[in-house]
Design an enzyme around this catalytic site. Structure first.
Site, short mmCIF file in Angstrom:
data_model
loop_
_atom_site.label_atom_id
_atom_site.label_comp_id
_atom_site.label_asym_id
_atom_site.label_seq_id
_atom_site.Cartn_x
_atom_site.Cartn_y
_atom_site.Cartn_z
CB ILE A 70 -6.81 -1.57 5.56
CG1 ILE A 70 -6.71 -1.80 4.05
CG2 ILE A 70 -7.39 -0.19 5.80
CD1 ILE A 70 -8.08 -1.81 3.34
N GLY A 79 -4.48 -0.70 -9.73
CA GLY A 79 -4.87 -1.46 -8.55
C GLY A 79 -4.57 -2.94 -8.72
CB THR A 108 -3.02 -2.72 1.73
OG1 THR A 108 -3.05 -1.52 2.51
CG2 THR A 108 -4.45 -3.20 1.54
CD GLN A 161 -3.63 -6.26 -0.36
OE1 GLN A 161 -4.80 -6.07 -0.63
NE2 GLN A 161 -3.21 -6.47 0.88
N GLY A 177 -10.39 -4.57 6.76
CA GLY A 177 -11.64 -3.82 6.57
C GLY A 177 -12.45 -4.37 5.42
CG PHE A 178 -11.68 -7.46 3.70
CD1 PHE A 178 -10.52 -7.52 2.93
CD2 PHE A 178 -11.74 -8.21 4.86
CE1 PHE A 178 -9.45 -8.32 3.33
CE2 PHE A 178 -10.67 -9.01 5.26
CZ PHE A 178 -9.53 -9.05 4.49
CD GLU A 201 -11.51 -3.54 -4.57
OE1 GLU A 201 -11.95 -3.23 -3.46
OE2 GLU A 201 -11.93 -3.03 -5.63
N GLY A 231 -6.14 2.74 -3.61
CA GLY A 231 -5.25 3.31 -2.61
C GLY A 231 -3.78 3.24 -2.96
CB ILE A 237 4.23 -5.15 -9.48
CG1 ILE A 237 3.22 -5.85 -10.39
CG2 ILE A 237 4.19 -5.74 -8.07
CD1 ILE A 237 1.75 -5.62 -10.03
#
Ligand SMILES: Cc1cc2nc3c(=O)[nH]c(=O)nc-3n(C[C@H](O)[C@H](O)[C@H](O)COP(=O)(O)OP(=O)(O)OC[C@H]3O[C@@H](n4cnc5c(N)ncnc54)[C@H](O)[C@@H]3O)c2cc1C
Ligand code: SF4
Lengths: 316, 733
Positions: free
Chosen positions: B468, B690, B470, B626, B241-242, B693, B511, B617
């Site tokens: 997604i 996160g 991930t 990721q 999806g990104f 990204e 997420g 992590i």
């Protein structure tokens, strides 16, 4: 995609007859180009004649010492053929530089020659495009033309021919053998297969509507150093910005054909004669009549520099 | 559970399951084709019909008339739905442009009709017969041309300042003032947008491909004007999806309208070109960066301004975000300006803001280091800050950028980099190395979950969280397994269903941390219920391990707690003020080595390294996936990805995957990822942050800096294609 009827031809005669007898008929080989275009209704054949079963899938020696490549020989098989790799290495390299392994497994020799341009406006039926819809205009001229041609173009169309294989075939002076509906055969030098756009960019080659390509014939091997250099934005699975096929002999003479810059694989004998004087001179001759857009003018420099690298590799 | 104090020791710290390199639990389903994606749902009791979307052929204007006569008569056609037929639809909260265009056309390929037929092929063929008469209007499509008309965006936060930038910049002994541009980009995920809609009376069920179940559900109800309670959204598997699937899209709306009209379930997938021109994209930016520094390398003044465009009602690309936080400097300012463009809607794509912002900032930092004669790694280290530089009383929760840079430099062999640009040649390759910091904020979003324990000792987690690609299924299973002391194969995870508690969803790299924190909260409740059921009232030091619950000498099997009745617990993590008192961000360093062909200017990446400091992590395998995926996306941003705008006709021309070039395998070289061993107890009970990204932010600039190091040619206009290099390459013999 429009509805169409489908026929699997079992002989060359049957295929050619069906083509002439059915309005809107088209041959289908690997289908990797034609089907995509049909889905977008850029091609709208009413009848498909499948030529995969015609036994045109062999590579055979000719009495002249060359090779006859059946029209349906897959790109993968042709690239891997021992004789091609040994005597026409340029062709093998060009094939392997094209598309992806999956596509090459389907794509055929004839289909590759006749594949249509990748001009993005050609692919978008909302946009004016003289090649797709004669007289509608050319959106690329003032639009996105980075990939498109700089020589052999017209005011009506600046599309480039996307094939890698055809560039190698042009260097090798291949001939295209065909059969027409009346059974007559002819042999067309590859140089004369594709037409320049002029005012009729929708007419891309000299074949008649029902004319079936049966083979492509390579003359006897040229020897020399054989190079195919494809320049592109990513390392694989991209069409050429510029590509150069070259055969260079130990004495420095040779021949080159260029891809990505013209509506057909581009070769000029006068340029071949200039090769011994180096890339700058040869490129200047080659591009003397170039008509680039602002977006693709870089191809002029790129041709010269790539040619320089190719000649250096040939010497080295 | 309200999280408003830093986490102390908790069951997650055992790290028996969490933090372990566990392969993704849904892997076998995906590699054997048994994971069912949106378009593939099939109920043999249903006769599905197929919808094909008709998009506007113009970018801006009005529809004079739509003639659907021929389409209606075409073979197999069940219905043709145009916006005329369904009346004015409301717009969802998260959409800028209408998903089903009316008489007014807002952008190219805006959906204006959907044709429903017995087969996909019939629907597609009939869609081509819809005749539309347009009145075309002039639009604004060129960001550079519209830049001077750009205004301060309505929602706040577009500008920031501290100290006196102008004065400090004026007097700085070493200065930089440069403009950088980043292009529009497409998410270009594998699975296109696709939905199946089925009505049961007033109730609507939609199988779709969504990152945010509740946003879709709410906006679908709003758009259709029906009660949210009557809408059921399912999206258990998502093929990427990104950000393109954050917000409700046309496929779901059209499928719902078409299914109502056809009185049958209808499938609608958006054809690939619609991804570029019908859905959202990352907007292009023009960024001006000014930096002033002392000769010793300390930044005294830094300013970052960014211009982007969007349709009316849209927002700016927040490309200056990181510059407010990444480097020290007393005098600073940032500003964003927004122009009106009539291109398709701009919106979030992986690391919105930081991805394009870092593309510019981290070239500027490289340029500044060069002007100062400092090593780019050291220059970044000198300007590290442990507090929010705009609000120095606000510390970072945990910040280890310096260690990322040092570790990276060591592992990558940075000392071998040629100090002289163009100084290293190998055969026909000019070889260079580049570095960039990685930075992305850590966002916190409430997230709920339900956990149940049955008499077999199986723990089932239900949350509307999405996976997604991930690894959500896996890290959620790990979390529940850790919390309840069971092996991971005793945990079942059910995601992507609007009947489950509302989660954070997948976006903004929140997420992983937030959804597991929600599961943590629910598991704490379940532990309490288990303890009570097993008679461990108020027992201190209760241990859940090996399928047993133990306190001192007393031990019982976990399953026992559910022997009479399934135990169910539900909770939701909510975040207190820790995000205000502490700046929470993630850090890293990207190192890239490139080769540039001396003749043609083709750039090929040779090797890449990312060192990340992003809290705990949760699973090194899924986290690494990721990061390497993000690094690959960064290669695309650096070298090839650009949605090309036709400035006359107002659309993205290269709207398929042949012409919009994302990296292919041959472009992706040796990639290495290292994670610093750290936790961030201020972020969540998971002590994670996160990661998804962060892996992208800075990559493209590291590549750009490497190209400069290889060639001596500084390109400030992405992507760095060979035409931008070729004029500056050395003469060939
Ligand atoms: C994503 C993608 C990337 C690609 N990348 C490259 C690339 O990098 N380089 C490159 O060179 N090519 C590339 N291609 C194009 C590919 O090589 C061609 O699609 C393929 O060679 C066409 O062969 P085919 O047999 O599938 O032709 P078809 O699609 O079957 O036919 C193409 C045309 O040839 C006609 N035709 C076929 N056989 C005959 C015959 N015997 N006689 C007369 N007419 C005939 C058909 O009627 C049709 O008009 C790419 C294609 C795709 C889809
Ligand atoms: S260049 Fe040719 S193919 Fe492209 S839009 Fe113009 S006419 Fe059509």
């Amino acid at each position: 995609m429009r509805a169409f009827s489908y026929q699997r031809a079992s002989s060359i005669e049957e295929a050619a007859k069906a083509a002439v007898g059915t309005e809107g008929a088209k041959f289908i080989a690997g289908g990797t180009n034609l089907l995509d275009l049909m889905k977008l209704e850029i091609e709208t054949p009413t009848h498909l004649i499948d030529v995969n079963g015609l036994g045109l899938d062999r590579v055979e020696p000719t009495p002249e010492g060359g090779l006859r490549i059946g029209a349906l020989v897959r790109n993968t098989d042709l690239a891997a053929d021992e004789r091609i790799r040994r005597d026409y290495a340029l062709l093998s390299r060009a094939l392997l530089a094209g598309a992806s392994a999956q596509l090459r497994n389907r794509a055929t020799t004839a289909g590759n020659l006749l594949q249509r341009t990748r001009c993005p406006y050609f692919y978008d039926t909302n946009q004016p495009c003289n090649k797709r819809q004669p007289g509608s205009g050319c959106a690329a001229l003032a639009g996105f033309s980075r990939q498109l041609a700089v020589v052999g173009v017209s005011d009506a169309c600046i599309a480039s021919h996307p094939s890698d294989m055809a560039v190698a075939m042009r260097v090798l002076d291949a001939a295209v053998e065909t059969v027409r509906a009346d059974g007559t055969r002819r042999s067309i030098p590859i140089a004369e297969l594709h037409r320049l756009p002029g005012d009729t960019p929708h007419i891309e080659h000299v074949l008649e509507r029902s004319e079936l390509i049966t083979a492509v014939v390579l003359p006897k091997p040229l020897g020399g150093k054989q190079i195919y250099r494809k320049v592109r934005d990513r390392a694989s699975y991209a069409f050429a910005l510029v590509s150069i096929g070259a055969v260079v002999q130990p004495d420095g003479t040779g021949r080159v054909a260029i891809g990505g810059i013209a509506p057909k694989p581009w070769r000029e004998e006068a340029v071949d004669n200039e090769l011994a004087n180096g890339a700058k001179a040869a490129a200047a001759k080659l591009l003397a009549n170039a008509r680039p857009t602002e977006q693709n003018a870089f191809k002029l420099t790129l041709v010269e520099r790539t040619l320089s690298a190719v000649l250096a590799e040939a010497r080295g | 559970m309200r999280f408003d104090k830093p986490a102390t020791t908790n069951p997650i710290d055992q790290l028996k399951v969490v933090g372990q390199p566990i392969h993704r639990v849904d892997g076998p389903l995906k590699t054997t084709g048994r994971a069912v994606y949106a378009y593939e749902w099939h109920d043999p009791n249903n006769r599905y019909a197929y919808g094909y979307v008709v998009g506007s052929a113009i970018a801006k204007g009005r529809i004079k008339s739509i003639d659907v006569t021929a389409a209606r008569r075409a073979p197999g056609v069940i219905a043709v739905v145009t916006s005329d037929g369904v009346g004015e639809l409301k717009k969802g909260k998260y959409n800028t442009a209408k998903l089903f265009g009316g008489r007014e056309i807002q952008h190219y390929h805006q959906a204006i009709a959907v044709v429903v037929a017995e087969t996909f092929e019939e629907a597609r063929a009939a869609a081509a017969l819809v005749k539309v008469d347009y009145i075309e209007e002039k639009g604004a499509f060129d960001l550079a041309a519209a830049k001077d008309t750009a205004v301060k965006p309505e929602e706040g936060g577009s500008d920031s300042a501290a100290g006196d930038f102008d004065a400090a910049f004026e007097t700085a002994p070493v200065k930089l003032d440069q403009v950088y541009t980043t292009p529009d980009q497409s998410h270009a995920m594998m699975e296109p947008h696709a939905s199946i809609a089925a009505w049961n009376g007033e109730e609507l069920t939609v199988w779709t491909s969504s990152q945010m179940i509740d946003w879709w559900r709410t906006d679908l109800a709003t758009t259709l004007g029906i009660d949210k309670a009557k809408v059921h959204v399912m999206s258990p598997f998502v093929g990427g999806g990104f950000g393109a699937k954050l917000f409700l899209r046309a496929d779901a709306v059209l499928a719902a309208l078409a299914a109502r009209e056809a009185k049958r379930p209808v499938k609608v997938a958006l054809p690939r070109p619609f991804l570029m021109n019908n859905t959202t994209h990352r907007p292009a930016t023009i960024q001006r960066i000014r930096i002033g520094a002392e000769r010793d390398g300390r930044i005294t003044a830094i300013a970052h301004e960014s211009w982007s465009g969007d349709l009316p009602g849209g927002g700016p690309e927040v490309a200056v975000q990181q510059t407010r936080l990444l480097y020290a400097g007393e005098n600073r300012m940032t500003a964003m300006r927004l122009a009106t463009l009539d291109l398709p809607e701009g919106n979030a794509m992986r690391a919105p803001g930081e991805a394009p912002g870092m593309m510019a900032l981290e070239i500027a930092i490289d340029e500044m280091a060069e002007r100062l004669g400092h090593d780019p790694v050291e220059f970044r280290i000198v300007n590290d800050t442990q507090v929010d530089p705009e609000n120095p009383e606000r510390p970072f929760s945990h910040r280890n950028l310096v260690a990322c840079l040092r570790t990276g430099a060591e592992r990558f062999g940075w000392q071998d980099r040629s100090k002289q640009p163009g100084g290293r040649r190998e055969g026909n390759w000019l070889v260079g190395m580049g570095v960039a910091s990685a930075f992305r904020n850590n966002l916190l979003v409430p997230s709920g979950a339900r956990v149940r324990l049955d008499r077999e000792g199986i723990v089932t987690v239900e949350t509307d969280m999405t996976d997604i690609g991930t690894g959500s299924y896996t890290i959620i299973a790990q979390t529940a397994a850790e919390m309840l002391g069971v092996p991971i194969d005793k945990v079942a995870v059910r995601l992507g269903d609007s009947r489950f508690p509302v989660s954070s969803g997948s976006g903004g790299q929140f997420g992983g941390n937030c959804s597991t924190a929600g599961v943590y909260a629910a598991c704490i409740k379940l532990r309490e219920a288990v303890a009570q059921r097993l008679g461990f009232n108020n027992a201190e030091g209760l241990v859940f391990a090996r399928g047993e619950v133990r306190a001192g000498e007393r031990s019982m099997s976990l399953a026992q707690a559910a022997s009479d009745e399934v135990l169910v617990a539900e909770d939701r993590i909510e975040f207190g003020k820790l995000a205000e008192t502490h700046q929470q961000s993630t850090f890293g360093a990207h190192f890239v080595e490139v080769g540039v062909d001396v003749a043609t200017g083709e750039t090929r990446i040779r090797r890449m390294l990312a060192v990340c400091a992003a809290g705990r992590i949760l699973n090194p395998i899924t986290a690494r996936s990721q990061v390497i995926g993000a690094m690959t996306m960064g290669v695309g941003a650096a070298l090839s990805e650009e949605l090309v705008v036709d400035k006359e006709r107002g659309f993205f021309v290269n709207h398929d995957l042949a012409a919009y070039e994302v990296p292919v395998h041959a472009d992706v070289p040796h990639q290495e990822v290292a994670f610093l061993d750290e936790t961030d107890p201020i972020s969540s009970p998971m002590k994670a942050k996160g990661i998804a990204e962060l892996g992208l932010c800075g990559v493209a600039a590291a590549a750009a800096n490497a190209i400069y190091n290889a060639t001596g040619i500084r390109v400030r206009d992405y992507p760095i294609t060979l035409d931008k290099l070729i004029k500056g390459l050395p003469e060939l013999s």
